[in-house]
Design a protein around this motif. Structure first.
Motif, mmCIF file in Angstrom:
data_model
loop_
_atom_site.group_PDB
_atom_site.id
_atom_site.type_symbol
_atom_site.label_atom_id
_atom_site.label_comp_id
_atom_site.label_asym_id
_atom_site.label_seq_id
_atom_site.Cartn_x
_atom_site.Cartn_y
_atom_site.Cartn_z
ATOM 1 N N VAL A 90 1.002 -1.381 -0.097
ATOM 2 C CA VAL A 90 0.098 -0.043 -0.045
ATOM 3 C C VAL A 90 0.796 1.086 -0.040
ATOM 4 N N ARG A 91 0.150 2.482 0.153
ATOM 5 C CA ARG A 91 1.116 3.793 -0.100
ATOM 6 C C ARG A 91 0.765 4.273 1.179
ATOM 7 N N GLN A 92 1.614 5.022 1.824
ATOM 8 C CA GLN A 92 1.164 5.880 2.897
ATOM 9 C C GLN A 92 0.227 6.937 2.765
ATOM 10 N N GLY A 93 -0.563 7.037 3.803
ATOM 11 C CA GLY A 93 -1.688 7.958 3.760
ATOM 12 C C GLY A 93 -3.070 6.912 3.226
ATOM 13 N N ASP A 94 -2.967 5.681 2.757
ATOM 14 C CA ASP A 94 -3.958 4.843 2.361
ATOM 15 C C ASP A 94 -4.748 4.693 3.492
ATOM 16 N N THR A 95 -6.117 4.538 3.162
ATOM 17 C CA THR A 95 -7.048 3.871 4.187
ATOM 18 C C THR A 95 -7.174 2.518 3.896
ATOM 19 N N VAL A 96 -6.866 1.521 4.811
ATOM 20 C CA VAL A 96 -6.824 0.061 4.290
ATOM 21 C C VAL A 96 -7.960 -0.541 5.236
ATOM 22 N N GLU A 97 -8.889 -1.219 4.207
ATOM 23 C CA GLU A 97 -10.330 -2.066 4.677
ATOM 24 C C GLU A 97 -9.776 -3.392 4.782
ATOM 25 N N PHE A 98 -9.626 -3.832 5.871
ATOM 26 C CA PHE A 98 -8.826 -5.422 5.911
ATOM 27 C C PHE A 98 -9.647 -6.297 6.246
ATOM 28 N N HIS A 99 -10.013 -7.252 5.399
ATOM 29 C CA HIS A 99 -10.748 -8.388 5.570
ATOM 30 C C HIS A 99 -9.938 -9.660 5.981
ATOM 31 N N LEU A 100 -10.487 -10.254 7.017
ATOM 32 C CA LEU A 100 -9.695 -11.505 7.603
ATOM 33 C C LEU A 100 -10.877 -12.402 7.518
ATOM 34 N N LYS A 101 -10.436 -13.670 6.545
ATOM 35 C CA LYS A 101 -11.367 -14.792 6.460
ATOM 36 C C LYS A 101 -10.725 -15.879 7.228
ATOM 37 N N ASN A 102 -11.360 -16.788 7.601
ATOM 38 C CA ASN A 102 -10.816 -18.057 8.363
ATOM 39 C C ASN A 102 -11.652 -19.089 7.661
ATOM 40 N N HIS A 103 -10.713 -19.950 6.948
ATOM 41 C CA HIS A 103 -11.536 -20.947 5.967
ATOM 42 C C HIS A 103 -12.206 -21.907 6.754
ATOM 43 N N PRO A 104 -13.358 -22.346 6.468
ATOM 44 C CA PRO A 104 -14.199 -23.178 7.200
ATOM 45 C C PRO A 104 -13.476 -24.509 7.649
ATOM 46 N N SER A 105 -12.569 -25.075 7.024
ATOM 47 C CA SER A 105 -11.575 -26.273 7.337
ATOM 48 C C SER A 105 -10.732 -25.998 8.469
ATOM 49 N N SER A 106 -10.574 -24.880 8.939
ATOM 50 C CA SER A 106 -9.714 -24.790 9.854
ATOM 51 C C SER A 106 -10.226 -25.169 11.252
ATOM 52 N N LYS A 107 -9.183 -25.489 12.253
ATOM 53 C CA LYS A 107 -9.553 -26.092 13.420
ATOM 54 C C LYS A 107 -9.407 -24.856 14.606
ATOM 55 N N MET A 108 -8.717 -23.849 14.216
ATOM 56 C CA MET A 108 -8.334 -22.885 15.211
ATOM 57 C C MET A 108 -9.038 -21.361 15.012
ATOM 58 N N PRO A 109 -9.178 -20.658 15.774
ATOM 59 C CA PRO A 109 -9.330 -19.377 15.500
ATOM 60 C C PRO A 109 -8.257 -18.607 15.184
ATOM 61 N N HIS A 110 -8.341 -17.455 14.742
ATOM 62 C CA HIS A 110 -6.935 -16.760 14.312
ATOM 63 C C HIS A 110 -7.322 -15.213 14.389
ATOM 64 N N ASN A 111 -6.249 -14.363 14.130
ATOM 65 C CA ASN A 111 -6.383 -13.117 14.125
ATOM 66 C C ASN A 111 -5.158 -12.283 13.562
ATOM 67 N N ILE A 112 -4.965 -10.995 13.463
ATOM 68 C CA ILE A 112 -3.922 -10.612 12.562
ATOM 69 C C ILE A 112 -3.313 -9.209 13.404
ATOM 70 N N ASP A 113 -2.050 -8.998 13.656
ATOM 71 C CA ASP A 113 -1.346 -8.065 14.127
ATOM 72 C C ASP A 113 -0.619 -7.421 13.333
ATOM 73 N N LEU A 114 -1.082 -6.433 12.699
ATOM 74 C CA LEU A 114 0.089 -5.705 11.331
ATOM 75 C C LEU A 114 0.812 -4.691 12.259
ATOM 76 N N HIS A 115 2.258 -4.779 12.018
ATOM 77 C CA HIS A 115 2.990 -3.968 12.738
ATOM 78 C C HIS A 115 2.974 -2.549 11.981
ATOM 79 N N GLY A 116 2.414 -2.610 10.991
ATOM 80 C CA GLY A 116 2.236 -1.240 10.297
ATOM 81 C C GLY A 116 0.774 -0.397 10.697
#
Ligand SMILES: [Cu+2]
Length: 488
Positions: A94-120
């Protein structure tokens, strides 16, 4: 070619539409609409093309978590947890100043919950708190990319160390408003440490070992999630005269990387992923959860080896990749001669298919002497030939011969002991005395020792019965005894 294909197929997915902007958006021109852009994501080692935008945009990122079994080494598989199906996860640009709309999906076959920490991300948990996602669900949060730089993202679901050790990390590049200087080649390389219950290269599906992870005793240290991910046919490439930029991340979870390219000097390093540039760097330190951007010009053709310069990680745990530079020699810079094969052994191009065949046959109880010899030959090349030479002749006065060695053939149990425990002090082979040191080779598992010795006792004029893994196991169990014997 693979890059073009990846970009083309991604470009087709790029939806461009225009939203009438909220004027409070500080980076945007007050009246002009903000474009809405679907982010191009790429799998390693590819990097999305520059944004080449003069204004900020709203960028939609859709990233899916997939838990899947993949090879971690020849004949070894591992259940990775991934962002986008690869380790490291998809590269986001992305570019500095962008507004990022982040969609995190977790596939139905997953066994665990997950999340995301972006250092940016500027905000609690870097997005982690807003993105906790159960299998089969998706979550959404929005952030503004305030600071330029190259940032690690990772899963932050408990136990965090385990999620990260399973491969849940990647990079997001926030370009400066003016973009980065143009280069010819860009690649995405990310180191990680892995912990399996089995030894390094022990075959089969290997489970995660929490105890080893806590003790920080990595079984594998890898670039891009698998041994051989960037060697042989999969090596990254450049041509003489091209400028190469590597985005190098370190997912950890534990080890810091002394990132080095054998035979190259980094013209520039944006160390710690920040904006300062250090010039003329040999090795740059990349902390766990950190990244750097290294740039250098390809000047002399040949194979350049990317390593973690904590060297047993490179040569004994897999932290090794190849950059192949093609083009004209320049004898004024370097006289010639390729990277020494002996230096790299089998590591540069793990062609250990015969080893896998032998392991599978052993498990099925159908292992033949011939299969053992073929597997042993490949292992010998990577482990023993550096000293005893490919033809088993040794080197006069330093390394005793294995070809027609009366010592070796005289007592197989003792020979197994030499391999497992090493050897020092005087030894007489075919009437000649040697007084040197052989380090223990106990990193090899029972199958590997058995196959190597079956190869050795049936090559270069030697003839013998196959050595079995059970034979090796017995000697390993009686370690002390074998040591005492080999000392005589
Ligand atoms: Cu996770």
């Amino acid at each position: 070619m693979r890059f073009i294909k990846a970009v083309l197929s991604c470009t087709l997915l790029v939806g461009m539409s225009v939203a009438h902007a909220a004027p409070k958006d500080p980076g945007a021109q007050s009246a002009s609409p903000i474009p809405v852009i679907q982010a191009v994501l790429t799998s390693p080692p590819w990097v999305p093309p520059p944004t080449q935008r003069k204004q900020p945009a709203k960028v939609v990122v859709e990233l899916e978590v997939i838990e899947k079994e993949m090879p971690i080494s020849e004949g070894v598989s591992y259940t990775f947890w991934t962002f986008g199906g690869t380790v490291p996860g998809s590269f986001i640009r992305v570019r500095q100043g962008d507004t990022v709309e982040f969609h995190l999906k977790n596939h139905p076959s997953s066994k665990m919950p997950h999340n995301i920490d972006l250092h940016g991300v500027t905000g609690p948990g870097g997005g982690a708190a807003s993105s906790f996602t159960a299998p089969g669900h998706q979550s959404r949060f929005t952030f503004k990319a305030l600071n330029e730089g190259i940032y690690v993202y990772h899963c932050a679901t408990a136990p965090v160390g385990m999620h990260v050790a399973n491969g849940m990390y990647g990079l997001i590049l926030v370009e400066p408003p003016q973009g980065l200087p143009k280069v010819d080649k860009e690649y995405y390389v990310m180191q990680g440490d892995f912990y399996t219950t089995g030894k390094y290269r022990e075959k089969g599906l290997q489970p995660f070992d929490m105890e080893k992870a806590i003790d920080e005793k990595a079984t594998y240290v890898l670039f891009n999630g698998a041994e051989g991910a960037l060697t042989g046919e999969k090596a990254i490439t450049a041509k003489v005269g091209e400028t190469v930029r590597l985005y190098v991340g370190n997912g950890g979870p534990n080890l810091v990387s002394s990132f080095h390219v054998i035979g190259a000097i980094f013209d520039e390093v944006r160390y710690e992923g920040g904006t300062n540039v250090q010039k003329n760097v040999q090795t740059t330190l990349i902390p766990a959860g950190g990244a750097a951007v290294v740039t250098f010009k390809a000047k002399v053709p040949g194979s350049y080896v990317l390593v973690d310069h904590s060297l047993t990680r490179a040569f004994n745990k897999g932290a090794l990749a190849i950059l192949k530079i093609n083009g004209e020699e320049d004898k004024s810079i370097y006289s010639g001669k390729e990277v020494d094969e002996v230096y790299l052994g089998d590591r540069a191009q793990p062609s250990l298919a015969a080893v896998t065949t032998a392991t599978q046959a052993a498990a099925a109880g159908t292992l033949t002497k011939d299969e053992q010899i073929k597997a042993g030959q490949q292992l010998f090349a990577g482990t023993c030939s550096v000293c005893h030479q490919g033809n088993g002749a040794g080197l006069p006065g330093i390394f005793p011969p294995l070809a027609k060695s009366d010592f070796l053939l005289g007592d197989l149990r003792r020979t197994i002991g030499v391999v497992l425990n090493g050897m020092s002090g005087k030894v007489t082979v075919n009437g000649t005395e040697y007084n040197s040191v052989m380090p223990p080779m106990n990193q090899l598992n029972d199958d590997e020792v058995a196959n190597i010795l079956t190869y050795v006792t049936n090559s270069w004029g030697n003839t013998g019965n196959p050595v079995s893994a059970a034979d090796v196991k017995k000697v390993r169990a009686a370690k002390g005894v074998a040591k005492a014997e080999s000392a005589h």
